[in-house]
Scaffold this motif. Structure first.
Motif, PDB file in Angstrom:
ATOM      1  N   TYR A 388       0.839  -1.204   0.000  1.00 52.78           N
ATOM      2  CA  TYR A 388       0.000   0.000   0.000  1.00 52.78           C
ATOM      3  C   TYR A 388       0.875   1.256   0.000  1.00 52.78           C
ATOM      4  O   TYR A 388       0.705   2.166  -0.800  1.00 52.78           O
ATOM      5  CB  TYR A 388      -0.911  -0.023   1.233  1.00 52.78           C
ATOM      6  CG  TYR A 388      -1.833   1.172   1.352  1.00 52.78           C
ATOM      7  CD1 TYR A 388      -2.965   1.277   0.554  1.00 52.78           C
ATOM      8  CD2 TYR A 388      -1.591   2.176   2.278  1.00 52.78           C
ATOM      9  CE1 TYR A 388      -3.835   2.355   0.664  1.00 52.78           C
ATOM     10  CE2 TYR A 388      -2.450   3.268   2.398  1.00 52.78           C
ATOM     11  CZ  TYR A 388      -3.563   3.351   1.592  1.00 52.78           C
ATOM     12  OH  TYR A 388      -4.408   4.427   1.705  1.00 52.78           O
ATOM     13  N   MET A 389       1.846   1.272   0.909  1.00 50.21           N
ATOM     14  CA  MET A 389       2.676   2.472   1.034  1.00 50.21           C
ATOM     15  C   MET A 389       3.572   2.656  -0.180  1.00 50.21           C
ATOM     16  O   MET A 389       3.763   3.768  -0.668  1.00 50.21           O
ATOM     17  CB  MET A 389       3.518   2.369   2.297  1.00 50.21           C
ATOM     18  CG  MET A 389       2.632   2.225   3.509  1.00 50.21           C
ATOM     19  SD  MET A 389       3.573   2.209   5.006  1.00 50.21           S
ATOM     20  CE  MET A 389       3.536   3.908   5.386  1.00 50.21           C
ATOM     21  N   ARG A 390       4.117   1.540  -0.666  1.00 50.64           N
ATOM     22  CA  ARG A 390       5.006   1.646  -1.833  1.00 50.64           C
ATOM     23  C   ARG A 390       4.224   2.101  -3.062  1.00 50.64           C
ATOM     24  O   ARG A 390       4.738   2.860  -3.895  1.00 50.64           O
ATOM     25  CB  ARG A 390       5.704   0.313  -2.087  1.00 50.64           C
ATOM     26  CG  ARG A 390       6.653  -0.070  -0.956  1.00 50.64           C
ATOM     27  CD  ARG A 390       7.268  -1.426  -1.188  1.00 50.64           C
ATOM     28  NE  ARG A 390       8.258  -1.395  -2.250  1.00 50.64           N
ATOM     29  CZ  ARG A 390       8.824  -2.488  -2.762  1.00 50.64           C
ATOM     30  NH1 ARG A 390       8.494  -3.687  -2.302  1.00 50.64           N
ATOM     31  NH2 ARG A 390       9.719  -2.377  -3.714  1.00 50.64           N
ATOM     32  N   SER A 391       2.974   1.653  -3.180  1.00 49.06           N
ATOM     33  CA  SER A 391       2.178   2.047  -4.346  1.00 49.06           C
ATOM     34  C   SER A 391       1.888   3.550  -4.330  1.00 49.06           C
ATOM     35  O   SER A 391       1.481   4.120  -5.327  1.00 49.06           O
ATOM     36  CB  SER A 391       0.868   1.264  -4.396  1.00 49.06           C
ATOM     37  OG  SER A 391      -0.080   1.828  -3.509  1.00 49.06           O
ATOM     38  N   ARG A 392       2.106   4.194  -3.145  1.00 53.78           N
ATOM     39  CA  ARG A 392       1.932   5.654  -3.076  1.00 53.78           C
ATOM     40  C   ARG A 392       3.260   6.380  -3.276  1.00 53.78           C
ATOM     41  O   ARG A 392       3.364   7.574  -3.015  1.00 53.78           O
ATOM     42  CB  ARG A 392       1.326   6.063  -1.718  1.00 53.78           C
ATOM     43  CG  ARG A 392      -0.030   5.453  -1.445  1.00 53.78           C
ATOM     44  CD  ARG A 392      -1.116   6.031  -2.342  1.00 53.78           C
ATOM     45  NE  ARG A 392      -2.027   5.009  -2.828  1.00 53.78           N
ATOM     46  CZ  ARG A 392      -3.189   4.704  -2.276  1.00 53.78           C
ATOM     47  NH1 ARG A 392      -3.606   5.342  -1.233  1.00 53.78           N
ATOM     48  NH2 ARG A 392      -3.940   3.761  -2.798  1.00 53.78           N
TER      49      ARG A 392
ATOM     50  N   ALA B  48       0.304  -2.166 -10.745  1.00 48.79           N
ATOM     51  CA  ALA B  48       0.953  -1.337  -9.720  1.00 48.79           C
ATOM     52  C   ALA B  48       2.253  -1.959  -9.212  1.00 48.79           C
ATOM     53  O   ALA B  48       2.997  -1.322  -8.478  1.00 48.79           O
ATOM     54  CB  ALA B  48      -0.007  -1.102  -8.561  1.00 48.79           C
ATOM     55  N   PRO B  72       7.145  -1.111  -7.041  1.00 48.41           N
ATOM     56  CA  PRO B  72       5.881  -0.363  -6.912  1.00 48.41           C
ATOM     57  C   PRO B  72       6.101   1.141  -6.754  1.00 48.41           C
ATOM     58  O   PRO B  72       5.396   1.943  -7.372  1.00 48.41           O
ATOM     59  CB  PRO B  72       5.247  -0.957  -5.655  1.00 48.41           C
ATOM     60  CG  PRO B  72       5.827  -2.309  -5.515  1.00 48.41           C
ATOM     61  CD  PRO B  72       7.202  -2.249  -6.103  1.00 48.41           C
ATOM     62  N   GLU B  73       7.099   1.521  -5.903  1.00 45.76           N
ATOM     63  CA  GLU B  73       7.302   2.957  -5.663  1.00 45.76           C
ATOM     64  C   GLU B  73       7.824   3.654  -6.927  1.00 45.76           C
ATOM     65  O   GLU B  73       7.475   4.811  -7.192  1.00 45.76           O
ATOM     66  CB  GLU B  73       8.249   3.195  -4.477  1.00 45.76           C
ATOM     67  CG  GLU B  73       9.631   2.571  -4.565  1.00 45.76           C
ATOM     68  CD  GLU B  73       9.693   1.173  -3.951  1.00 45.76           C
ATOM     69  OE1 GLU B  73       8.670   0.449  -4.012  1.00 45.76           O
ATOM     70  OE2 GLU B  73      10.755   0.793  -3.425  1.00 45.76           O
ATOM     71  N   ALA B  76       4.931   4.314  -9.068  1.00 42.56           N
ATOM     72  CA  ALA B  76       4.198   5.465  -8.530  1.00 42.56           C
ATOM     73  C   ALA B  76       4.879   6.765  -8.947  1.00 42.56           C
ATOM     74  O   ALA B  76       4.226   7.722  -9.338  1.00 42.56           O
ATOM     75  CB  ALA B  76       4.113   5.372  -7.004  1.00 42.56           C
ATOM     76  N   PHE B  81      -1.156   5.183 -10.140  1.00 48.09           N
ATOM     77  CA  PHE B  81      -1.807   5.244  -8.830  1.00 48.09           C
ATOM     78  C   PHE B  81      -2.850   4.146  -8.743  1.00 48.09           C
ATOM     79  O   PHE B  81      -3.638   3.941  -9.651  1.00 48.09           O
ATOM     80  CB  PHE B  81      -2.490   6.604  -8.640  1.00 48.09           C
ATOM     81  CG  PHE B  81      -3.239   6.718  -7.336  1.00 48.09           C
ATOM     82  CD1 PHE B  81      -2.575   7.114  -6.178  1.00 48.09           C
ATOM     83  CD2 PHE B  81      -4.593   6.397  -7.249  1.00 48.09           C
ATOM     84  CE1 PHE B  81      -3.259   7.205  -4.974  1.00 48.09           C
ATOM     85  CE2 PHE B  81      -5.273   6.491  -6.038  1.00 48.09           C
ATOM     86  CZ  PHE B  81      -4.601   6.893  -4.905  1.00 48.09           C
ATOM     87  N   PHE B  84      -7.004   1.442  -3.421  1.00 46.11           N
ATOM     88  CA  PHE B  84      -7.219   0.088  -2.902  1.00 46.11           C
ATOM     89  C   PHE B  84      -8.677  -0.199  -2.560  1.00 46.11           C
ATOM     90  O   PHE B  84      -9.398   0.672  -2.090  1.00 46.11           O
ATOM     91  CB  PHE B  84      -6.374  -0.130  -1.625  1.00 46.11           C
ATOM     92  CG  PHE B  84      -4.942  -0.479  -1.902  1.00 46.11           C
ATOM     93  CD1 PHE B  84      -4.174   0.282  -2.762  1.00 46.11           C
ATOM     94  CD2 PHE B  84      -4.350  -1.581  -1.289  1.00 46.11           C
ATOM     95  CE1 PHE B  84      -2.854  -0.039  -3.009  1.00 46.11           C
ATOM     96  CE2 PHE B  84      -3.034  -1.910  -1.530  1.00 46.11           C
ATOM     97  CZ  PHE B  84      -2.279  -1.138  -2.393  1.00 46.11           C
ATOM     98  N   ILE B  88      -5.270   0.361   3.871  1.00 48.49           N
ATOM     99  CA  ILE B  88      -4.620  -0.141   5.084  1.00 48.49           C
ATOM    100  C   ILE B  88      -4.611   0.928   6.177  1.00 48.49           C
ATOM    101  O   ILE B  88      -4.402   2.103   5.904  1.00 48.49           O
ATOM    102  CB  ILE B  88      -3.162  -0.531   4.756  1.00 48.49           C
ATOM    103  CG1 ILE B  88      -3.112  -1.473   3.544  1.00 48.49           C
ATOM    104  CG2 ILE B  88      -2.468  -1.140   5.960  1.00 48.49           C
ATOM    105  CD1 ILE B  88      -3.694  -2.829   3.742  1.00 48.49           C
ATOM    106  N   PHE B  98       1.306  11.486   5.955  1.00 52.75           N
ATOM    107  CA  PHE B  98       1.480  10.403   4.986  1.00 52.75           C
ATOM    108  C   PHE B  98       1.548  10.963   3.565  1.00 52.75           C
ATOM    109  O   PHE B  98       2.446  10.633   2.794  1.00 52.75           O
ATOM    110  CB  PHE B  98       0.326   9.406   5.114  1.00 52.75           C
ATOM    111  CG  PHE B  98       0.444   8.230   4.180  1.00 52.75           C
ATOM    112  CD1 PHE B  98       1.372   7.236   4.428  1.00 52.75           C
ATOM    113  CD2 PHE B  98      -0.350   8.126   3.055  1.00 52.75           C
ATOM    114  CE1 PHE B  98       1.505   6.149   3.565  1.00 52.75           C
ATOM    115  CE2 PHE B  98      -0.222   7.054   2.189  1.00 52.75           C
ATOM    116  CZ  PHE B  98       0.700   6.063   2.452  1.00 52.75           C
ATOM    117  N   ALA B 102       4.605  10.940   0.843  1.00 50.02           N
ATOM    118  CA  ALA B 102       4.438  10.335  -0.480  1.00 50.02           C
ATOM    119  C   ALA B 102       4.795  11.333  -1.585  1.00 50.02           C
ATOM    120  O   ALA B 102       5.536  11.016  -2.516  1.00 50.02           O
ATOM    121  CB  ALA B 102       3.002   9.830  -0.639  1.00 50.02           C
ATOM    122  N   LEU B 162      -1.582  13.444  -5.469  1.00 51.08           N
ATOM    123  CA  LEU B 162      -0.435  12.894  -6.204  1.00 51.08           C
ATOM    124  C   LEU B 162      -0.510  13.192  -7.708  1.00 51.08           C
ATOM    125  O   LEU B 162       0.483  13.063  -8.413  1.00 51.08           O
ATOM    126  CB  LEU B 162      -0.342  11.375  -5.971  1.00 51.08           C
ATOM    127  CG  LEU B 162       0.096  10.980  -4.552  1.00 51.08           C
ATOM    128  CD1 LEU B 162      -0.219   9.513  -4.269  1.00 51.08           C
ATOM    129  CD2 LEU B 162       1.589  11.241  -4.348  1.00 51.08           C
TER     130      LEU B 162
END
Lengths: 440, 245
Positions: A388-392, B48, B72-73, B76, B81, B84, B88, B98, B102, B162
């Protein structure tokens, strides 16, 4: 010479040297404790309470057991170990010797001073005789060892209906002037009815030389009193600590002990709560974050003896490399202790394959109308959360760090001194190797 | 913008995607529909860059760049994007902190300086207003104790912050009441432009009344079995999925 023999041989000389008020029963207390230690020696892994923590490697050193040399340290060099952002009382020791230069004590309305003074001067006799060594474990040889050689530490006596306006910091520095040093501080803390005090305790080595600290603290919380106690354990990798803390609470009192273990070689915490009254609230919090071959062992005991009391226990552990964690949480609810609410939670994350956790919750419940719960988890980082965090756009390392921070967070939330909370948060971020990228 | 060619993916030797072809151009909205277990969410995760899935064949190109080797990062940072289905919870980290982290990580990866605090604040305010988000909400821990609707709204808020090129919204409509759905859809519509693209993954046609797609694809057993215009969604609503198997 083995450490035990060395200590045994030094006892008489020690007793002769410390001046004891002849009326005081402290001499007898020391002698009895010494006999107990001589008889039982240091605990070994055969002892059930020391099954996962071996003292062998730390007992092999040739410790200087009575450091005499008075060392001076400039405040600037040790400032970072104090919570210096706020005003506080300070009781500071250097190699076991009181440093008046670094300290800020008080006798104005309450006594925030030295145990050595309290043991010597007649005006403290009533308090000392009433409390000293009354709750420290009689069956623990390691505590007996401290008792036998007890002469210095913090003495805090807060009379009734007093709110101490600023926190008290108790800091023990070791300079490294001795190649191998054994320290045995002894603290006595008595808080009167309706009073409130916050205490921060720290043991800090200033060199890479070997230090072993065997500390004993007795805390007495009278009716309606509130005590918030914080232990910062972030020492050098050559320093080991056995910290024995005993808490006795009277009715309607609230005591919390928060233990932050981020460093040191071997750290063993024995933390025991004895509830002596109704409507008592006991809180035990801990965060351990260690790596290399470090070990942190949290042994806790909560004795519920009377009805309508609560205990809240939350220990979080993050283990890197080949580090080892031990959690042994014992909760006893005696037959009379109906309507007890006792909660225990121990959550652990093992980061690397070589890391180990030994977790053992022990609940002994003899009353039938109680709410008791315990939970123990051992896991890795949640891969859904990580993705989840990496996808952001947050890189893996930072995402890991943020998740570990989030994992430890609920134990952090309990810190009631904002500046200390910021400090601990920064320490955690540093420990986790991440720049959290924002002000927390 | 997004070009998927003969994509096969599996997890632990179980084949889930069995030859997907999809072409999404800038400015377009595509809907991917299909029954449970057809591979919709897997497709979203694979685009993703979720590492639990192994891409065994085929390729995913974003603006002609193969994404295969990218974490993944990194995807991004290049403008992908994923919203989900089940966001989470992260205790102790506020929504604001957060999103700041990001954004600044993305900027860092793209060789830009951190966004100055003042601009960040301005942007947060603007986007929160767009999604009818209360300022108090922004200082709460990320997703912790949020209702289903709040979580989804927060996902779209992050998307707005983002400013991705390709947004994949995985079951964004699930768990939303009609008012929340309208707010979310309205936000997505306002963020749409000629330079970005949206892929909606949904089980039901309901969302498509509010975000109107240019194309609808039906996924079944890891393959796209039918593609059409927005009228296909209505047909699916009326007939179900069985006639396509």
């Amino acid at each position: 010479m083995e450490l035990k023999e060395k200590l045994v041989a030094s006892f008489l000389a020690f007793e002769n040297k410390v001046s004891v008020d002849t009326d005081s029963n402290v001499h007898d207390i020391r002698s009895n404790a010494f006999d107990h230690f001589e008889q039982h020696g240091f605990p070994s892994k055969k002892d059930e309470e020391w099954k996962y923590t071996s003292l062998k490697s730390i007992l092999k050193h040739d410790y200087n057991v009575f450091p005499e040399g008075e060392s001076a340290i400039e405040f600037a060099t040790v400032k970072k170990y104090f919570l210096h952002e706020i005003d506080s009382y300070k009781i500071v020791f250097i190699d076991g010797v009181y440093s008046s230069f670094l300290s800020e004590t008080s006798h104005d309305g309450y006594d925030i001073c030295l145990l050595s003074a309290a043991l010597k001067q007649p005006k403290y006799k009533t308090v000392v005789d009433h409390f000293f060594n009354t709750i420290a474990a009689k069956k623990s040889s390691i505590t007996s060892l401290n008792t036998a050689f007890s002469k210095e530490g913090a003495y805090i006596h807060i009379p009734k209906s007093t709110v101490v306006p600023k926190p008290i910091q108790i800091i023990h520095f070791s300079t490294g002037n001795e190649a191998e040093l054994l320290l045995q501080p002894r603290n006595l803390i008595v808080v009167g009815e309706n009073s409130h005090v916050q205490i921060i305790e720290r043991h800090q080595s200033l060199s890479g030389n070997v230090v072993l600290t065997n500390s004993v603290t007795e805390i007495f919380a009278n009716k309606n009193s509130i005590i918030d106690y914080y232990k910062i354990q972030n020492d050098e990798k050559s320093a080991s600590l056995i910290d024995n803390t005993y808490v006795q609470q009277k009715q309607h009192s609230h005591v919390s002990v928060n233990t932050f273990s981020f460093g040191g070689n071997l750290t063993r915490n024995n933390l025991e709560f004895f509830q002596e009254g109704e409507y008592i609230d006991s809180t035990l919090n801990g965060i351990s974050i260690i790596g290399d071959k470090q070990l942190v062992d949290n042994h806790t005991l909560v004795m519920h003896k009377h009805p309508n009391c609560e205990s809240h226990e939350l220990y979080k552990g993050i283990y890197f490399d080949k580090s080892t964690g031990v959690f042994n949480g014992k909760v006893i609810v005696e037959k009379e202790a109906q309507k007890t609410n006792a909660f225990q939670q121990n959550n652990n994350i093992l980061i690397d394959d070589g890391a180990t956790i030994n977790a053992k919750p022990q609940l002994e419940i003899f009353a039938d109308d109680v709410k008791c719960s315990h939970g123990c988890t051992i896991g890795q980082l949640d891969s859904d959360a990580l993705f989840y965090m990496r996808s952001r756009g947050i890189p893996k390392k930072e995402a890991n760090g943020l998740l570990l921070y989030a994992f430890a967070n609920d134990a952090l939330e309990k810190i009631k001194i904002p500046e200390l909370k910021t400090r601990i948060t920064k320490l955690i971020a540093k420990k986790l190797g991440v720049d959290l990228g924002f002000d927390l | 913008m997004l070009e998927i060619n003969n994509l096969h993916a599996k997890i632990e030797d179980k084949d889930i995607l069995k030859g997907i072809n999809l072409n999404v151009k800038a400015g377009e909205v595509h809907a991917i529909m299909g029954p449970n277990g057809s591979g919709k969410s897997t497709l979203a995760s694979v685009i993703a860059g979720r590492e639990d899935y192994e891409v065994s064949e085929g390729s995913i190109l974003l603006n002609n760049e193969d994404l295969e080797e990218l974490a993944p990062e990194e995807r991004a940072h290049k403008g992908v994007f994923l919203s989900f289905q089940y966001p989470i919870e992260i205790p102790g980290v506020t929504v604001t902190n957060f999103i700041k982290t990001a954004i600044n990580e993305s900027r860092k990866a793209n060789g830009l300086d951190e966004l100055p605090a003042k601009e960040m604040l301005q942007k947060i305010r603007e986007k929160a207003e767009l999604l009818d988000i209360d300022r108090k909400f922004l200082s709460r821990s990320l997703n912790e104790g949020f209702s289903g609707g709040e979580k989804k709204r927060n996902e779209i808020f992050q998307m707005a912050m983002l400013e991705p090129k390709l947004s994949i919204l995985d079951e964004t409509d699930s768990g939303l009441d009609i008012d929340a759905l309208k707010v979310v859809a309205n936000g997505v519509n306002k963020l749409k432009s000629q330079d970005n693209a949206v892929v909606l993954i949904t089980h039901y046609q309901r969302l498509l009344e509010y975000i109107v797609p240019d194309y609808v694809h039906v996924l079944h057993d890891g393959k796209i079995v039918k593609s059409g215009g927005k009228e296909l969604a209505l047909e699916l609503e009326a007939k179900g999925y069985d006639w396509l198997k």
